[in-house]
Design a protein around this motif. Structure first.
Motif, short mmCIF file in Angstrom:
data_model
loop_
_atom_site.label_atom_id
_atom_site.label_comp_id
_atom_site.label_asym_id
_atom_site.label_seq_id
_atom_site.Cartn_x
_atom_site.Cartn_y
_atom_site.Cartn_z
N ARG A 152 0.54 -1.24 0.10
CA ARG A 152 0.27 -0.33 0.39
C ARG A 152 0.72 1.27 0.41
NH1 ARG A 152 -2.65 -1.29 5.16
NH2 ARG A 152 -3.19 1.21 5.20
N GLY A 163 -4.21 4.13 -1.35
CA GLY A 163 -4.93 4.77 -0.74
C GLY A 163 -4.33 5.75 -0.26
N ARG A 164 -5.30 6.03 1.24
CA ARG A 164 -4.17 7.15 2.05
C ARG A 164 -2.53 7.33 2.45
NH1 ARG A 164 -5.05 7.35 8.63
NH2 ARG A 164 -3.85 9.43 8.81
N PHE A 222 -10.56 9.51 1.94
CA PHE A 222 -10.33 8.24 1.94
C PHE A 222 -11.22 7.81 2.28
CE2 PHE A 222 -6.20 8.06 -1.06
CZ PHE A 222 -6.53 7.60 -2.53
N ARG A 225 -13.76 6.34 0.12
CA ARG A 225 -13.48 6.17 -1.48
C ARG A 225 -14.09 5.23 -2.46
NH1 ARG A 225 -8.09 2.88 -1.32
NH2 ARG A 225 -8.30 3.00 -3.46
N GLY A 262 -9.29 6.99 -5.01
CA GLY A 262 -8.11 6.10 -5.47
C GLY A 262 -8.05 6.16 -7.02
#
Length: 286
Positions: A152, A163-164, A222, A225, A262
């Motif tokens: 990630r 993501g974040r 997010f 999302r 995203g």
């Protein structure tokens, strides 16, 4: 090099998964970790990247031993008092030679010394908090994470892993997954595979006026999302701190508002956060 299993035996301990203790015992992985600093340099930095290496979570000292072989000075932070005492005893000569400092305490609470790089097998339960304490220091980091977390960190926009964490990490550094590490490399083996990430500080190709708001804004959208950015901005004003989310939606481009978080690049997030700061937040004077 000291034998990892021998260090565990001399320390008289066993890794405790309940305390997030998984000792790295694979010699090949241990030997490779410091090499990921090779070829890394920071613009305008005249010193050596190995002048002073920081290690978070020293455990029984297998990685500490390897870092001492390449660094002028090493500081290791260990929160387990028994292990910190063992490191002090095991590496008494290196400490006496002023090449090693052992800090007994929590890496999230103790004062960290100036360092030129950090190489660590992080306690996974607090790896995110520790990483985001280290990233603003602007130093190269070689860190071990759970594999899913690592993926990630390095993910690109438009991928399921993005993501974040991806945006926040890549705001501070160029992130690269350099090695996947099997469960069997640890004692006791964790439930999941691990991975090593190299984080090299960089100046992003975009400007952010208020970094704290930028990171909070990214975190906020997010949380939704699956929504379009239009709805995510409106629905998360209580998280981001926006006073007038509708003003942000009115001012932003339609193309961007139709995207989901995203698919939004870090640069697009920066531009949108700047816009949101300008039109969606009220100053005390205003």
């Amino acid at each position: 090099m000291r034998d990892p299993d021998g260090l565990i035996a001399r320390a008289g301990v066993r890794g405790n998964p309940d305390r997030d203790q998984h000792f790295l015992v694979d010699d090949r992985v241990l030997d490779r970790l410091p090499t990921y600093l090779e070829g890394v340099s920071l613009e305008g930095d005249d010193g050596s990247i190995t002048d002073h290496i920081l290690e978070i979570g020293g455990g029984t000292g297998a990685l500490t031993d390897r870092l001492l072989a390449v660094a002028d000075d090493v500081t290791v932070v260990e929160r387990d008092r028994q292990l910190a005492d063992f490191l002090t005893e095991e590496f008494a000569k290196e400490i006496a030679d002023d090449r090693l400092t052992v800090i007994s305490g929590d890496a999230l609470e103790v004062s960290l010394p100036p360092f030129t790089a950090c190489v660590s097998n992080l306690p996974y339960g607090v790896s995110s908090e520790i990483t985001f304490r280290l990233l603003p220091e602007g130093r190269p980091l070689i860190l071990m994470f759970q594999k899913e977390f690592a993926e990630r960190m390095v993910a690109e926009p438009g991928t399921p892993e993005y993501g974040r964490l991806s945006v926040s990490t890549q705001h501070f550094a160029a992130a690269e997954l350099v090695e996947t590490v099997p469960k069997e490399a640890f004692s006791p083996p964790p439930q999941v595979e691990s991975a090593v990430v190299r984080l090299v500080p960089r100046v992003p190709d975009y400007a952010v006026d208020d970094e704290e708001f930028f990171l909070r804004f990214v975190k906020a959208v997010f949380t939704q999302r699956r929504k379009t950015m239009r709805n995510a901005i409106r629905n998360t004003a209580h998280i981001s701190g926006l006073d007038d989310p509708d003003a942000v939606v009115d001012a932003a481009s339609e193309e961007l508002l139709q995207k989901r978080a995203g698919a939004v690049t870090p640069a697009e997030f920066a531009a949108l956060a700047t816009l949101a700061d300008d039109v969606g937040r009220h100053t005390e004077e205003g």
